[in-house]
Design an enzyme around this catalytic site. Structure first.
Site, PDB file in Angstrom:
ATOM      1  N   GLY A 290       0.829  -1.213   0.000  1.00  0.00           N
ATOM      2  CA  GLY A 290       0.000   0.000   0.000  1.00  0.00           C
ATOM      3  C   GLY A 290       0.851   1.246   0.000  1.00  0.00           C
ATOM      4  N   ALA A 291       1.913   1.260  -0.810  1.00  0.00           N
ATOM      5  CA  ALA A 291       2.935   2.308  -0.702  1.00  0.00           C
ATOM      6  C   ALA A 291       2.802   3.426  -1.721  1.00  0.00           C
ATOM      7  CB  ALA A 291       4.325   1.679  -0.829  1.00  0.00           C
TER       8      ALA A 291
ATOM      9  N   GLY B  29       1.362   4.309   3.717  1.00  0.00           N
ATOM     10  CA  GLY B  29       2.386   3.467   3.127  1.00  0.00           C
ATOM     11  C   GLY B  29       3.462   4.259   2.424  1.00  0.00           C
TER      12      GLY B  29
ATOM     13  N   TYR C   3     -14.851  -3.836   7.528  1.00  0.00           N
ATOM     14  CA  TYR C   3     -13.479  -3.336   7.608  1.00  0.00           C
ATOM     15  C   TYR C   3     -12.871  -3.658   8.970  1.00  0.00           C
ATOM     16  CZ  TYR C   3      -9.695   0.034   8.233  1.00  0.00           C
ATOM     17  OH  TYR C   3      -8.493   0.620   8.517  1.00  0.00           O
TER      18      TYR C   3
END
Length: 284
Positions: A13-14, A19, A166
């Site tokens: 998730g960068a 991230g 979630y």
């Protein structure tokens, strides 16, 4: 932990948000960093901007849709091929969905991305981490007092609720962290779960109702929410602090341990989800 200039890290998730802030901070310290992104264009932009800002050319983009287990397996194979060492794995990627949707593997997507993808990726990279020990695994979690419905993880019987789905999928990260820590004792690999705090996030992107939810939250509270860079400090503390080099199986918020929801503190529940996750990922 290894000297920062010798550290090889992988951050999921960068391409944006937390991230990206984590990846940029590690790059600024001289680490070799693998950035995992779902969108190649956004990932490439993040990669080039981090290179320009830090002067660190030892960065590599990996593109993978973490909802798809075949993509996670390809990602792990590429990481093992391109990185001869791996000292730090940060399972940061997370998302939420306004409506129930299924992954290519037939799994509810929040569970697929937020729990099963890091479960599978970690297993596929574990031998490399152990070979390069001391090594650390950091799972980025959330802080919601909830419990997983082990009999309806796919939301087939219950009305689907975005934030409940979630929260339960991220709770899976705590179950995973605690059980993995027990299994890694004596290997030189530690694993902890970090709650980065509430911050100005792009969780859920701009897709329909979820985008509207987060947009309204930012409009109402954005001025008061910390930045991704501020939140990243909590994760980085767990990733690089010498004081907690031997700490494993902890739930951290900044430099403090916090209390996990009751279900996650139950070793039997940890093992139950582990076994379910093994079956759902074919890792048994």
């Amino acid at each position: 932990m290894q000297n920062h200039t010798q550290t090889t890290a992988l951050v999921t998730g960068a391409s944006s948000g937390l991230g990206r802030a984590i990846a940029e901070a590690l790059a600024a310290e001289g680490s070799r960093v693998g950035l995992v992104a779902r969108d190649e264009a956004r990932g490439t932009q993040a990669l080039e901007e981090i290179k320009a800002k830090t002067g660190n050319m030892a960065l590599r983009l990996f593109v993978a849709d973490l909802a798809d287990q075949s993509a996670v397996r390809r990602l792990a194979a590429e990481v093992l091929k391109d990185f001869d060492t791996l000292h730090l794995l940060i399972n940061n990627a997370g998302t939420a969905f306004a409506e129930r949707r299924l992954s290519p593997d037939g799994i509810e997507c929040a569970l697929a991305v937020n729990h099963l993808a890091p479960f599978l990726l970690t297993h596929l990279l574990l031998a490399r981490l152990a070979a390069d020990a001391p090594a650390r695994i950091i799972n980025v979690g959330t802080r919601m007092d909830t419990a997983m419905d082990f009999d309806d993880l796919n939301w087939e019987r219950r009305p689907y609720r975005m934030m409940q789905a979630y929260g339960q999928s991220k709770l899976g990260m705590l179950h995973f962290t605690f059980e993995l820590a027990r299994r890694l004792q004596g290997t030189g690999v530690t694993v902890n779960c970090v709650f980065p705090g509430v911050f100005n996030s792009n969780l859920g992107g701009t897709d329909g109702a979820q985008g509207l939810f987060w947009t309204l939250l930012k409009v109402g509270l954005g001025w008061a929410l910390p930045t991704s860079e501020t939140a990243a400090r909590r994760v980085l503390h767990a990733a690089r602090s010498a004081e907690i080099a031997d700490l494993s199986g902890a739930y951290l918020a900044g430099e403090k341990a916090i209390r996990a929801p009751a279900q996650a503190r139950d070793p039997a529940a940890n093992r139950r989800l582990w076994e379910i996750s093994e079956a759902l990922t074919g890792m048994r």
